[in-house]
Design a protein around this motif. Structure first.
Motif, short mmCIF file in Angstrom:
data_model
loop_
_atom_site.label_atom_id
_atom_site.label_comp_id
_atom_site.label_asym_id
_atom_site.label_seq_id
_atom_site.Cartn_x
_atom_site.Cartn_y
_atom_site.Cartn_z
N THR A 19 0.83 -1.20 0.00
CA THR A 19 0.00 0.00 0.00
C THR A 19 0.86 1.25 0.00
O THR A 19 0.55 2.22 -0.69
CB THR A 19 -0.95 0.00 1.21
N LEU A 20 1.94 1.23 0.77
CA LEU A 20 2.86 2.36 0.78
C LEU A 20 3.35 2.65 -0.63
O LEU A 20 3.36 3.80 -1.07
CB LEU A 20 4.03 2.06 1.72
N ALA A 21 3.73 1.62 -1.35
CA ALA A 21 4.21 1.80 -2.72
C ALA A 21 3.08 2.25 -3.64
O ALA A 21 3.24 3.20 -4.41
CB ALA A 21 4.82 0.50 -3.23
N PHE A 22 1.94 1.58 -3.56
CA PHE A 22 0.83 1.93 -4.46
C PHE A 22 0.35 3.36 -4.23
O PHE A 22 -0.01 4.06 -5.18
CB PHE A 22 -0.34 0.96 -4.28
N TYR A 23 0.37 3.80 -2.99
CA TYR A 23 -0.14 5.14 -2.68
C TYR A 23 0.77 6.25 -3.21
O TYR A 23 0.42 7.43 -3.13
CB TYR A 23 -0.38 5.27 -1.18
N MET A 24 1.90 5.88 -3.77
CA MET A 24 2.72 6.88 -4.46
C MET A 24 1.96 7.46 -5.65
O MET A 24 2.19 8.60 -6.02
CB MET A 24 4.03 6.26 -4.93
N ALA A 25 1.06 6.67 -6.24
CA ALA A 25 0.33 7.14 -7.42
C ALA A 25 -0.48 8.39 -7.11
O ALA A 25 -0.27 9.43 -7.74
CB ALA A 25 -0.54 6.03 -8.00
#
Length: 191
Positions: A19-25
């Motif tokens: 989620t941390l990575a995806f929320y970069m979007a």
């Protein structure tokens, strides 16, 4: 019991990191798109596209679940997210950024229901609600931590390179997990 606890906490950590990575979007992509002279309306559509492909991944999950092992789905979904972010980080056009978002969105759409079912399988029936609430906590904590965690990287190497670095880390992690799973399967066949 202890072994299941370790697996449960590992799944929480994986949900947090994914989620941390995806929320970069939604938090960082608008800044990257300004380099391509993209306006706010198009930026909104592009970011929404990653969420839409998350729905596609989630809808595809039942068919994959009937054919693939949960560990394989987890590995593939993190690999897709990593590949998508790598494409974004190295993109030379908005079209490639959109392609990366679409690939990454499918990965996230697969990982969330898969981790949910893995936790449900590991939890005792009387603790299932408590165990699954930890997944939701990991997801929301990942959303909260995302801008805080990536900001030092962005200040050091820039938005695009931060996406690329995140993509490489997730892709390498998925590849290592795949190798580990293959080795475990070989060992089970030999034993």
């Amino acid at each position: 019991m202890w072994r299941n606890s370790l697996r449960i906490y590992g799944i929480y950590a994986l949900a947090l990191v994914a989620t941390l990575a995806f929320y970069m979007a939604p938090t960082q992509l608008p800044f990257l798109l300004t380099d391509f002279h993209v306006g706010p309306a198009v930026t909104g559509i592009v970011v929404a596209g990653s969420t839409l492909t998350g729905v596609v991944g989630a809808l595809a999950f039942p068919a994959l679940r009937s054919r693939l092992a949960p560990a394989t789905i987890t590995t593939a979904s993190i690999g897709l997210l990593g590949l998508g972010w790598l494409v974004i980080g190295t993109a030379g056009s908005v079209v490639l950024i959109v392609a990366g978002l679409l690939v990454g969105g499918i990965g996230v759409g697969l990982v969330v229901p898969n981790l949910n079912l893995r936790l449900a399988d590991l939890a005792a029936p009387d603790r299932r609600g408590q165990v699954l609430s930890g997944l939701v906590s990991g997801i929301f904590l990942g959303q909260f931590l995302s801008p805080l965690a990536v900001q030092p990287l962005i200040q050091t190497i820039g938005v695009a390179d931060t996406f690329a670095l995140g993509g490489v880390a997730m892709t390498v992690g998925a590849a290592l997990a795949a190798l580990f799973t293959l080795q475990q399967n070989k060992n089970r066949k030999v034993a």
